[in-house]
Enzyme design. Structure first.
Site, PDB file in Angstrom:
ATOM      1  N   ALA A  56      19.665   9.496 -25.050  1.00 54.41           N
ATOM      2  CA  ALA A  56      20.326   9.026 -26.092  1.00 54.41           C
ATOM      3  C   ALA A  56      19.427   9.796 -27.367  1.00 54.41           C
ATOM      4  CB  ALA A  56      20.513   7.832 -26.323  1.00 54.41           C
ATOM      5  N   HIS A  57      19.850   9.548 -28.778  1.00 57.87           N
ATOM      6  CA  HIS A  57      19.278  10.221 -29.604  1.00 57.87           C
ATOM      7  C   HIS A  57      17.791   9.619 -29.953  1.00 57.87           C
ATOM      8  CE1 HIS A  57      21.891   7.468 -32.559  1.00 57.87           C
ATOM      9  NE2 HIS A  57      21.396   6.889 -31.637  1.00 57.87           N
TER      10      HIS A  57
END
EC number: 2.3.1.191
Lengths: 349, 349, 349
Positions: free
Chosen positions: C242-243
């Protein structure tokens, strides 16, 4: 390709988020950053009270804060009710990425029966099938494939390499990321003694408005009726949505979750990552599922929080406890037996 | 592109599924639907006794039923032993999707050493590698890539954007969905103190006949020998099959399951979604695994059903139980201590 | 396309792995295989003492072994400290796959502002964005897409159909497999009563040197800062990053693991398949996670092994134990109550 980085006066920012400006209205803000990493010229925000120390130390030129944290601000500020929401609203204006506009690329392969709006952008290598409709403002990225009789509505975005099979509709402003596959066959087979007989999947996929579908997420076509992703749903990466699932409005699902066939998920649910929801269930509105939980029964009461699993442990203690888990049923019986014996003592005593 | 929707007389349908017709043999059936949603002109089916109320209320013109449910049928019927199987067999005839036929698209990039049968259909944007063989009746969808020295056998179908690396063989009538990647490197590295040293993956992938491989599923190439997906195997979406795995004939695996390297799975197994099977195991024929289970030991006895996990719970009670789980080993010891004490009382008593 | 299979004299092999040759130095070795399946002309290896029987029965012409297993070798041998590492080092020389070299394909769509080194190989159907830099020795496979302002450094390899969004940097010699998507939007939305407001993801992705990213793995772009995959990291297939995650040097992660936003994973960790790591955690160097574990708390002490889950069981006994699991908290209280009662007896006794 020249590009101009976005920049705004702090007064303009206050106006964009309808906030109250405290400090120099002529300050020039050229980008957003976190409290810890921001430099002069940048705007930051305090969304969570536990970062208040970072707020007082920030090098940002200005911050978005709630009224009650204004005392800790070492720079200019824009006071708003919900700083996180204000940050979200501003993020769009600081998107430096140039929106690609290919017009309709000559190397795209577009069926003669497809209808493509002249204000759509179709990138090189795109393939568009028969009778497919692409409305105004749509972007279809490089090497994406859209099958026959699809509809991609106004301002929707299909990123590079995403694949839509036949009979998939995408609502206005929805965003489909790369590697997503919409409309592949649902997993349906009738068993016989010698083999599995394929059930041809005759339904389609209907994606509502303002939906986001993450990279590598798969949404299968329905067996007879369609699979539905309703308005405002947000699906993270690598989610599996099986045939005839219905996901209700505004529900958000995190990465790598799998939803089995014909399950209906309510509105405004949040489902954390790596969770599994078995087939043919109905999940009430506002249900929340914690990470890596298996949901195997329908949920009729809205607003519940559900979990499963054992939680993180050191391997050496976990190993001992797992051995005991497999004896839990007999442990419970031993406790009952003890209770009976001890009660006998008590009554005899 | 004009299209004629399929339609059949009920007598034709009875004949297709070798069923007994009860009612008007001249009824025209133009599509299939569920008992709840079917309209006149449609055929439905009762596969599960719990939907018998839906049967009695259906608006379908005809239904597929077993003999014992004929009494509840409000319309025409075709009586068969296995209505679900009959439905599966018919679904193929009601597939309205026009089979795309691109011939061999001029924008496909085909190696001069590849052999492509003139009755294969190669879509725009396809890339075919050196010495690759594509047999009659094969369909390769838009922007799919097939590497060097592959074989795609008669009537197989590679959907849009699927990727086959070098040395991947696909058997007759097998179907590979979009986003599937076959033949990427197995995850093999030898550790040293400073770094991981890559083990080049020199085997290929061998996919049998009548196999279906779902969207986003990855099947890695073998390290030395091949990875094998045997005849009739059905793999759902987003399954990970590591190097040198062997999946036995007719085994069906649901979405998001991961199988680690060199594991051998028997025939006619069913493995539910989000399950994990660790490496170097042997799983007996007819093994069944329930959703989100971790299989970490070989299974030698055929026909067993295996599970793991704690099952769905309200978060607030789950949280309390998880705390106790981490004390299970000491709980077990406390029970034993209590038993000893109580036994002493008894013997003393 | 003519190809010459690799072949080496055993003396050359001994020299490549700096081993001691025992037997005929003129032996010709044309490929590698397992002890069980090797034939004359092939080289095998013993990496694990439990296969020593296979060693003594092998038909290989030569084997890589450690000194202490030399007594069991029925053929020629090359003695090395770490046979598995020696095998890994040799595997590269026996890679029969011809490295595709397309030059710069005429059907690739390359922005006029992109800089592509003349010694890069750009396959048919590739799309390269504005201001993107492709260095010498890079291979970009068929139908892969690289966005604007990306850097693909020397000798990196982007396999067929992989997708890089804007502002993604790939370090030297890194290998990105098919179906991988780097730089899609992180999953960030601010909630309001009526809808989710998108947080535009303004950071990029930075992939270090000698990284391998598996098929179907997704690495999202950062929200404000970048997402980082550091030098030497090995990611298997279908991993979700994920980011703003940071994965430290030399960490290896197995298939289908998901890592939530902003989590920082240390160096030289190993994380087994289907594991989940929740967001905003910090995981110490050399942490090891067993398969299908959920990590929900930060790990500060390096070198720990972590687990969760209940382990594999027969479904019928599992079902009973799971019912008890949901009563664990009350079971624990019953034990305490019993202990109190029994202690009372003792003191009274």
């Amino acid at each position: 390709m020249a590009r101009t980085l976005p920049s705004f006066l702090l007064s303009e920012i206050a106006s964009l988020v309808k906030g109250r400006l405290v400090g120099d209205s002529e300050l020039v803000i050229n980008s957003l950053h976190t409290l810890e990493s921001a430099k002069p010229g940048q705007l930051s925000f305090l969304a969570n009270a536990k970062y208040v120390t970072s707020l007082s130390l920030t090098k940002a030129s200005a911050v978005l804060v709630a009224e009650n944290n204004l005392v800790n601000v070492p720079c200019a500020a824009v006071v708003v009710d919900d700083p996180y929401l204000a940050f979200a609203q501003l993020s769009k204006f600081f998107d430096w990425r140039v929106k690609a506009s290919f017009g309709i690329a000559s190397s795209a392969h577009i069926s003669t029966s497809a209808q493509v709006h002249e204000q759509a952008s179709i990138a090189p290598g795109v393939v568009l099938g028969d009778e497919t409709i692409v409305e105004a403002g749509v972007y279809i990225g490089p090497n994406a494939v859209v099958g026959n009789r699809c509809i991609v509505a106004k301002d929707a975005r299909i990123e590079a390499g995403a694949i839509l099979y036949d009979d998939v509709h995408i609502g206005q402003r929805s965003l489909i990321h790369s590697g997503a596959v919409l409309g592949a066959d649902g997993f349906g087979f009738a068993p016989t003694k010698s083999a599995w007989v394929k059930i041809f999947q005759l339904g389609g996929v209907r994606v509502g408005q303002d939906v986001e579908i993450g990279a590598g997420t798969t949404v299968d076509r329905g067996a007879l009726d369609h699979t539905y992703i309703k308005d405002g749903v947000k699906l993270d990466n690598q989610i599996q949505v099986a045939h005839n699932v219905v996901i209700g409005e505004q529900t958000a699902i995190a990465g790598c979750t799998a939803i089995a066939g014909s399950t209906k998920i309510g509105r405004r649910c949040t489902i954390a990552g790596l969770s599994g929801i078995v087939g043919h269930l109905t999940i009430a509105d506002n249900t929340h599922v914690t990470a890596m939980s298996l949901i195997s029964k329908s949920v009729s009461q809205p607003g519940q929080v559900l979990s499963s699993g054992t939680g993180q442990e050191l391997h050496r203690s976990w190993k001992k406890n797992v051995i005991r888990f497999k004896k839990l049923d007999s442990m419970a019986k031993r406790i009952t037996a003890l209770e009976n014996k001890v009660d006998n003592f008590s009554s005899e005593g």
